[in-house]
Design an enzyme around this catalytic site. Structure first.
Site, PDB file in Angstrom:
ATOM      1  CD  GLU A 175      -1.794  -2.349   1.497  1.00  0.00           C
ATOM      2  OE1 GLU A 175      -0.632  -2.644   1.839  1.00  0.00           O
ATOM      3  OE2 GLU A 175      -2.700  -3.198   1.467  1.00  0.00           O
ATOM      4  CG  HIS A 208      -8.962  -6.588   9.203  1.00  0.00           C
ATOM      5  ND1 HIS A 208      -7.763  -6.745   9.846  1.00  0.00           N
ATOM      6  CD2 HIS A 208      -8.848  -7.279   8.030  1.00  0.00           C
ATOM      7  CE1 HIS A 208      -6.972  -7.515   9.118  1.00  0.00           C
ATOM      8  NE2 HIS A 208      -7.598  -7.842   8.012  1.00  0.00           N
TER       9      HIS A 208
END
Ligand SMILES: Cc1ncc(C[n+]2csc(CCOP(=O)(O)OP(=O)(O)O)c2C)c(N)n1
Ligand SMILES: Cc1ncc(C[n+]2csc(CCOP(=O)(O)OP(=O)(O)O)c2C)c(N)n1
Ligand SMILES: [Mg+2]
Ligand SMILES: [Mg+2]
Lengths: 360, 324, 360, 324
Positions: free
Chosen positions: D60, D129
């Site tokens: 990322e 998450h």
């Protein structure tokens, strides 16, 4: 001691002949126990998938089916007081570590009796007593943690080491490279084990990572790179023993790449469109459990009857775990606020003043 | 009491705690042989040796994670970020590992960890180097955020932080490192989570932290000349917030100005303002006003940066508006 | 095409014989111009240090003294419309790119006439017209940006390439490794140039990085690794030409390690206690400007008189730049709110409603 | 008008903008051959090919920086984060590069960039998450933060975001992907920075975003039964904040409850509450109350997570307290 010559070709490294002195010959009951552990993981995961279909397991659930020889084989050449840490595909490592299947299944169902009290779930198994440091959901996020645990093992002169597992896709998280550099630079007894199961979700290794074999990335840090065949538990043991020897005797880190295959989808919702059924069949043909079972039969370590008994024993153990989980209670609602802060022992408790709520 | 700089106070705190507990160690860029980029760790390598005072590669993500892992094993790491702006490359390690691991494990592990370094503007180092991240980290349930403004608190709070069994975000400010003041000798621990009234006043309450506490005090002196008596509350700990003391003060003054260096949108001051109107609605005679950094990136040019930063002048102006 | 055999030993790679076809022979005036650029950088930085002492330059200021042959040499083998991006030690690259010394000095003084309007400062030089993408303060932070610029160059079929410089210390930022992998995997025409000046602040390469030479880290990605001697501009040119050829003809990335020495402190406040004056003397003995000057004298490309004229010309150019900067205005206070948002062209302007202030 | 899911609305927005401008491309993990982990990019690889629909490694940080660099060169990247929780490893690239580069360059470069993906809780995926990062990113002066709640806004806002010349943080919510509603056919652009009244009411104003807008609407229906008429303002864009519309509504109702999924300390709702009491002090008959996630990490267990998340019940309770 890079053990790969032609990139991609798996070769035995000089020191890893079957009679490698590093590896004491196993007693029959030890071989039997290793096979049983692999079978236990396989059956446990089958049960997990069933529980997921029944929506008893929620969120993400990543099963270890096909990779059993990696967790069981590597585990078999370290000590109980060594440390293990891995990613979210952690059921196999937990069971290989000897964690209680009941507590593991209960965690999958989010129960208070789970190994993380139902707060972690499938991706976040933990067991401090067993030196199992998780169970981590952020890809690559566990790699510096493993470094830190091994750092502490060295700092305290424990002569222990840490196995830190990661996936083939995880090697492309920068923090992993930062960790490799520090491990090599400071001689930290951490063994990084890339479980190369050929895919990161739907992305094949060739589409995610330049350079083959993946362990070549260790060269840049003058770190040992070792490749093993994850379908053959004895090869896993031999190669891992080399890394363990480096860590134990010279406090040196290693990077291992153990090649296996993820039989099932990435998670429970993956239709596996990115690969053919033929490919899956071919891979399953070299099943780690079948291979080792056959070897033990050939060696007369077990006979078919022993194996059937083993399967039966495992089946009931897994069923018990499942029943235990189903019959366990959820955590109490109020427990949502527990386990955030550790009790203070060296200073007064820090006042948190719930009456002045930050929000309603 | 001896008068020492805030930098020396921090140095003493680390040295004393390392003396006391050999599981305490310091790691970060240039903390050892260079004696610290800002000299906070001066002399520690000589005193404690390379095993416990450790120079790291420029890998904030990895050495933060390393510290979290070592803490779960039982050590008590102190991580120095050369500045907190560089913690952004370690953000995931701080939030998802330091901040979540204990909870996800159902409380099995302790994370006795101090992450520290300087932050803030006024150094003419531009947009990437001038962050004040206390609001981001205070948003994480398991993190405790400390931002001292004076030498005695810096020493007492850092010692408490090192002794805490939980992960602590300890945010210093470089422009205060040379600030000198009295610091009690010997064992001096300051409780975490307690604000402190640095100036008593009856007309209006200024709530501030770190360098902004000094801005607030300066404004209070200016206002005193025009007969306005401002109370200055130095939060010291941003989270947990000492709302007991805030409430006590606001009930007396009924007027509030918050002074913070955060960029304004969802800075910590917004949280304090929210809580005051939520919990003390009827005590307020006027709206709470926040004096914060302007909503622009940090410019290099000194005049522009001074204009962007909260200033005593802007605090004075806000106070007059609140009291008008 | 790894050009290092024994780790650490710098060797010429097969294709890099002085008569390498990749590199057209320079005309005298071009050689003269290269020498002048190096001298310009050297004098510009001396002036920067003086201005810093006078506190006309604030914050951080990192001078390029000693590394001139890297920026000038690499720049000399690429095209004007190729892109360049570097870290905070950016004065040399900016001048090598042909940026106006006046605008650069004005930026150091934070003036409205600066190359970043006084908003960037020493670490953040930019010049879009010259395809100079900065000037970046976060160590390693520019490495994926360089990847992205080169990605866009390829996406638009421009046949351009990007030079992305970083320090020896910066190679230990994870995002750099993520970038190397993507560059190799997708064949992005970016050339990463590690300016190995032996130190990251007070930390020597040996204390910060495992593995020698640093370019070995390229192997793991099957990427070319090239080492050059940064004290000899011709060696820099020859080795860089190889990387440029790979990028231009095959759209392949490379990793270069160009070795030089940072003559001055890391920044203006560094007493350099971590190294000896002897070491500094030894390094300065192989000064890149002196070496090239002597070569041009030996080749009769210039004579002493030419050199003196050059020095004089550079001196006045730098003085003019300084005077321009000193006499330039600061930006207006209100400009603090300019340059945050680009004007919209495809949608209506986004309302920001300053009257409802977020804070006072 | 055709009725489509929010997921399809996003897919159409991307497809239409890629049709329109070949400088627009999409990159992220599993966006191409897998058709998206959450199927938002379904069919785009077939339509536009591998040059413009690109599967990335799990990096990322690098692919975010790549997108910023490509944007400064003149392309218009759309980055998909499999979830916004994974943007934490790219935090420095988002804040220091996407967020500061234009300013540091004195405005020479444009950064036409959309960073998008889903976020939020309720999926039983635990503490690492389930982040809702809108407050962190809205704190950055140069970043625009959009959080749609309905298919028509999702499509219209994403199209506007892709056409913007500035970096946009576009935060979706996975539990809304299957939500179906009418979406105008053809060219449909929704202005960035404008809130929308999703339910008119005269007694109290609910201010919410994303999934919380639906919680607020549910609460409003419940309250209607007991004769309380709540107005629901869906912010749609968190920053810039449409305080014009908020002010207009609050002036009518004089009562406010904010519904947000952020963890409470310095969530975006604190900023909105601050501004309401700051700018509309005399319009408030009662304190502004925020219904947010509880201040604890996200637990896996479903009952615990539901208890932690803001709920319609808690909104009803808060509304009754505000109106009491
Ligand atoms: C930083 C981050 N990015 C993305 C994800 C989403 N994600 C979870 S698993 C996975 C694939 C990982 O593959 P691999 O490392 O090979 O491990 P495997 O699943 O094969 O065991 C991805 C992309 C994540 N959890 N963290
Ligand atoms: C992420 C990050 N960490 C730390 C710093 C502080 N810092 C600035 S320069 C520097 C040393 C870099 O050395 P090197 O990469 O060798 O470049 P050089 O200064 O030698 O040109 C450090 C640690 C920073 N700017 N960014
Ligand atoms: Mg994999
Ligand atoms: Mg260097």
């Amino acid at each position: 001691m890079h053990t790969v010559d032609t990139p991609g070709r798996i070769t035995a490294s000089p020191t890893s002949a079957p009679d490698a002195p590093l590896l004491p010959v196993l007693k029959p009951d030890e071989k039997h126990a290793m096979l049983r552990k692999m079978v236990l993981i396989r059956r446990f995961e089958e049960k997990s998938e069933q529980a997921y279909q029944k929506q008893q397991i929620r969120g993400f659930c990543h099963v270890y089916t096909g990779q059993e020889a990696i967790a069981v084989g590597t585990e078999s050449v370290i000590n109980r007081d060594d440390a293990v840490i891995t990613a979210y595909r952690d059921h196999g490592h937990a069971l290989a570590r000897g964690m209680c299947p009941k507590a593991c299944m209960a965690e999958l169902l989010g129960k208070a009796t789970g190994c993380s009290k139902g707060k972690g779930g499938s991706m976040h198994f933990f067991d401090k007593k067993k030196h199992f440091y998780g169970g981590h959901g952020i890809v690559g996020g566990q790699t510096p943690l493993g470094l830190g645990i091994a750092f502490a093992q060295k700092y305290t002169n424990s002569n222990r080491l840490t196995l830190c597992y990661l996936g083939d896709g995880a090697i492309n998280q920068g923090v992993f490279h930062e960790s490799l550099n520090i491990a090599a630079l400071w001689k930290i007894p951490v063994i990084y084990i890339i479980e190369n199961n050929l895919y990161a979700m739907g992305t094949s290794v060739a589409r995610s990572s330049a350079g083959d074999p993946l362990v070549k990335r260790a060269d840049g840090y003058d770190m040992a790179g070792i490749v093993a065949n994850g379908m053959d538990i004895d090869d896993v043991r031999i190669k891992t023993a080399e890394a363990v020897n480096l860590a134990r005797t010279e406090s040196l880190p290693s990077l291992m790449e153990i090649r296996a295959y993820r039989y099932r989808g990435h998670s429970m919702t993956d239709p596996r469109k990115y690969r053919t059924r033929e490919e899956e069949e071919q891979q399953r043909a070299r099943d780690p459990i079948e291979i080792y079972k056959q070897r033990l039969l050939d060696e007369n370590v077990i006979n078919e009857k022993d194996y059937e008994d083993m399967e039966a024993g495992v089946a009931s153990e897994v069923q018990e775990a499942y029943d235990f989980a189903v019959n366990s209670p959820d955590p109490e609602i109020e427990e949502v606020f527990d386990d955030i802060f550790a009790p203070e022992t060296q200073i007064d408790e820090i006042e948190r003043r719930p009456k002045w709520s930050y929000g309603d | 009491m001896p008068i020492i700089s805030l930098r020396t106070a921090l140095n003493q705190a680390i040295a004393e705690e390392m003396e006391r507990d050999e599981n305490v160690f310091l790691l970060g860029e240039e903390v050892a042989e260079y004696n610290g980029a800002y000299k906070v760790s001066e002399g520690l390598l000589d005193k404690f040796g390379p095993k416990r005072v450790i120079d790291t590669p420029i890998s904030e993500g990895a050495f933060t994670g390393l510290a979290v892992g070592a803490a779960t094993y039982g050590l008590r790491p102190i991580v120095e970020y050369m500045t907190w702006s560089f913690s952004l490359v370690a953000f995931d390690q701080i939030i998802n590992n330091a901040g979540q691991v204990r909870y996800m494990a159902g409380g099995q592990f302790e994370v006795p960890l101090v992450l520290r370094g300087n932050s803030g503007g006024g150094l003419r180092v531009g947009a990437t180097h001038s962050h004040t991240p206390e609001n981001w980290y205070a948003n994480i349930p398991a993190l405790t955020v400390i931002t001292p403004a004076f030498p005695d608190d810096a020493k007492g709070l850092l010692k408490s932080a090192i002794r805490s069994n939980n992960p602590i975000i300890f945010i210093e400010n470089e422009i205060l490192y040379n600030y000198k003041d009295e610091v009690p000798e010997g064992e001096h621990l300051t409780p975490i989570g307690k604000a402190r009234i640095r100036r008593e006043g009856k007309d209006i309450t200024f709530i501030a932290n770190s360098a902004s506490t000094h801005r607030a005090l300066e404004a209070a002196e200016t206002l005193a000349k025009s007969g306005i008596d401002a109370e200055v509350v130095d939060l010291r700990t941003i989270k947990p917030l000492d709302f007991d003391l805030i409430a006590e003060s606001v009930r007396r003054t009924n007027h509030v100005v918050i002074v913070e260096e955060n960029k304004p949108f969802a800075g910590w001051g917004a949280q304090v303002a929210y809580m005051i109107q939520r919990h003390l609605f009827d005590e307020l005679d006027a709206p709470v006003i926040r004096v914060a950094s302007l909503d622009a990136p940090q410019p290099y040019n000194a005049k522009l940066e001074d204009y962007l930063l909260p200033s005593a002048d802007r605090v004075v102006k806000a106070a007059k508006e609140v009291l008008a």
